[in-house]
Design a protein around this motif. Structure first.
Motif, short mmCIF file in Angstrom:
data_model
loop_
_atom_site.label_atom_id
_atom_site.label_comp_id
_atom_site.label_asym_id
_atom_site.label_seq_id
_atom_site.Cartn_x
_atom_site.Cartn_y
_atom_site.Cartn_z
N ILE A 76 0.84 -1.21 0.00
CA ILE A 76 0.00 0.00 0.00
C ILE A 76 0.87 1.26 0.00
CG2 ILE A 76 -1.67 1.34 1.37
CD1 ILE A 76 -2.88 -1.09 -0.11
N ILE A 77 1.96 1.24 0.76
CA ILE A 77 2.86 2.40 0.78
C ILE A 77 3.47 2.64 -0.59
CG2 ILE A 77 5.04 3.31 1.71
CD1 ILE A 77 4.27 1.87 4.38
N GLN A 78 3.98 1.57 -1.22
CA GLN A 78 4.59 1.77 -2.53
C GLN A 78 3.55 2.19 -3.56
OE1 GLN A 78 4.39 0.03 -5.58
NE2 GLN A 78 2.89 -1.42 -4.83
N LEU A 79 2.33 1.66 -3.45
CA LEU A 79 1.28 2.04 -4.40
C LEU A 79 0.92 3.53 -4.23
CD1 LEU A 79 -0.45 0.78 -6.63
CD2 LEU A 79 -2.17 0.28 -4.89
N THR A 80 0.92 3.99 -3.00
CA THR A 80 0.67 5.41 -2.72
C THR A 80 1.80 6.27 -3.29
OG1 THR A 80 -0.55 4.81 -0.72
CG2 THR A 80 0.24 7.09 -0.88
N LEU A 81 3.03 5.84 -3.06
CA LEU A 81 4.18 6.56 -3.61
C LEU A 81 4.14 6.57 -5.14
CD1 LEU A 81 6.99 5.29 -1.21
CD2 LEU A 81 6.09 7.64 -1.36
N ASN A 82 3.69 5.48 -5.72
CA ASN A 82 3.54 5.38 -7.17
C ASN A 82 2.65 6.51 -7.68
OD1 ASN A 82 1.95 4.54 -9.58
ND2 ASN A 82 3.21 2.70 -9.49
N ALA A 83 1.51 6.70 -7.04
CA ALA A 83 0.58 7.75 -7.45
C ALA A 83 1.16 9.14 -7.20
CB ALA A 83 -0.75 7.60 -6.71
N ILE B 20 9.34 -0.57 -3.32
CA ILE B 20 9.00 -1.70 -4.19
C ILE B 20 9.93 -2.86 -3.90
CG2 ILE B 20 8.84 -2.54 -6.57
CD1 ILE B 20 8.34 0.43 -7.39
N TYR B 21 11.21 -2.57 -3.76
CA TYR B 21 12.19 -3.63 -3.47
C TYR B 21 11.87 -4.32 -2.15
CZ TYR B 21 16.55 -6.13 -2.85
OH TYR B 21 17.48 -7.12 -2.64
N GLU B 22 11.56 -3.55 -1.14
CA GLU B 22 11.22 -4.14 0.16
C GLU B 22 9.93 -4.96 0.05
OE1 GLU B 22 11.90 -5.32 3.92
OE2 GLU B 22 13.27 -4.10 2.74
N TYR C 33 8.14 -4.53 -12.59
CA TYR C 33 7.84 -3.24 -11.97
C TYR C 33 9.13 -2.60 -11.43
CZ TYR C 33 5.31 -0.15 -8.61
OH TYR C 33 4.81 0.90 -7.87
N LEU C 34 9.93 -3.39 -10.74
CA LEU C 34 11.23 -2.90 -10.24
C LEU C 34 12.10 -2.39 -11.39
CD1 LEU C 34 12.22 -5.53 -7.55
CD2 LEU C 34 12.22 -3.05 -7.22
#
Length: 158
Positions: free
Chosen positions: A85-92, A118-120, A139-140
């Motif tokens: 969820i954190i990486q998806l938020t950062l993506n946006a 994303i890596y984590e 994705y990475l």
């Protein structure tokens, strides 16, 4: 709830994030982005939508596969999905920084943070479900490429 419903829910969330980001991206791609100096390896604009659609589908399947293991590995799955969820938020957020605010420097800092999350997420997913982890590899790679592209655009337009 079965695995396919979890994947479908994850897909709706991922595609909603992608659509949200596209609403800020689209106007800038037609106005501001063409005015920037870009590196020779900048892909044509039409490639981004199909690539991101595929990546969001891969992310959703990965998240659904991990979510499906919540009964067996409750704490690990919760932690992995939090990182997702954190990486998806950062993506946006990247789209809003780069295309909305037109701040290539802040977007570069943020995309490095995005890649790390994303890596984590990949590391956590692969421990729970190898296929889910492997689905995050494209994705990475794409975000690594986007980081180089972002840095190049920043450099060329300083």
């Amino acid at each position: 709830m079965n695995k396919y419903i979890k994947i479908a829910i994850a897909l709706l969330v991922c595609l909603a994030v992608g659509y949200s980001a596209s609403t800020v991206t689209r106007p800038s791609v037609e106005s501001w982005y063409p005015t920037l100096e870009k590196p020779f390896f900048n892909p044509p604009n039409w490639i981004f939508m199909p690539v991101w659609t595929i990546l969001y589908i891969f992310m959703a399947v990965a998240a659904g596969l991990v979510w499906d293991k919540i009964k067996e590995q409750n704490e690990e799955v919760k932690k992995a999905l939090l990182f997702f969820i954190i990486q998806l938020t950062l993506n946006a957020i990247w789209s809003y920084l780069f295309f909305g605010l037109k701040n290539t420097m802040l977007a570069l800092v943020e995309i490095v943070l995005l890649w790390l999350f994303i890596y984590e997420t990949y590391l956590k997913f692969v421990k729970i479900n190898k296929t889910a982890g492997y689905l995050l590899i494209p994705y990475l790679v794409w975000v690594a490429f986007a980081t180089v592209l972002n840095a190049s655009i920043l450099w060329l337009n300083r």
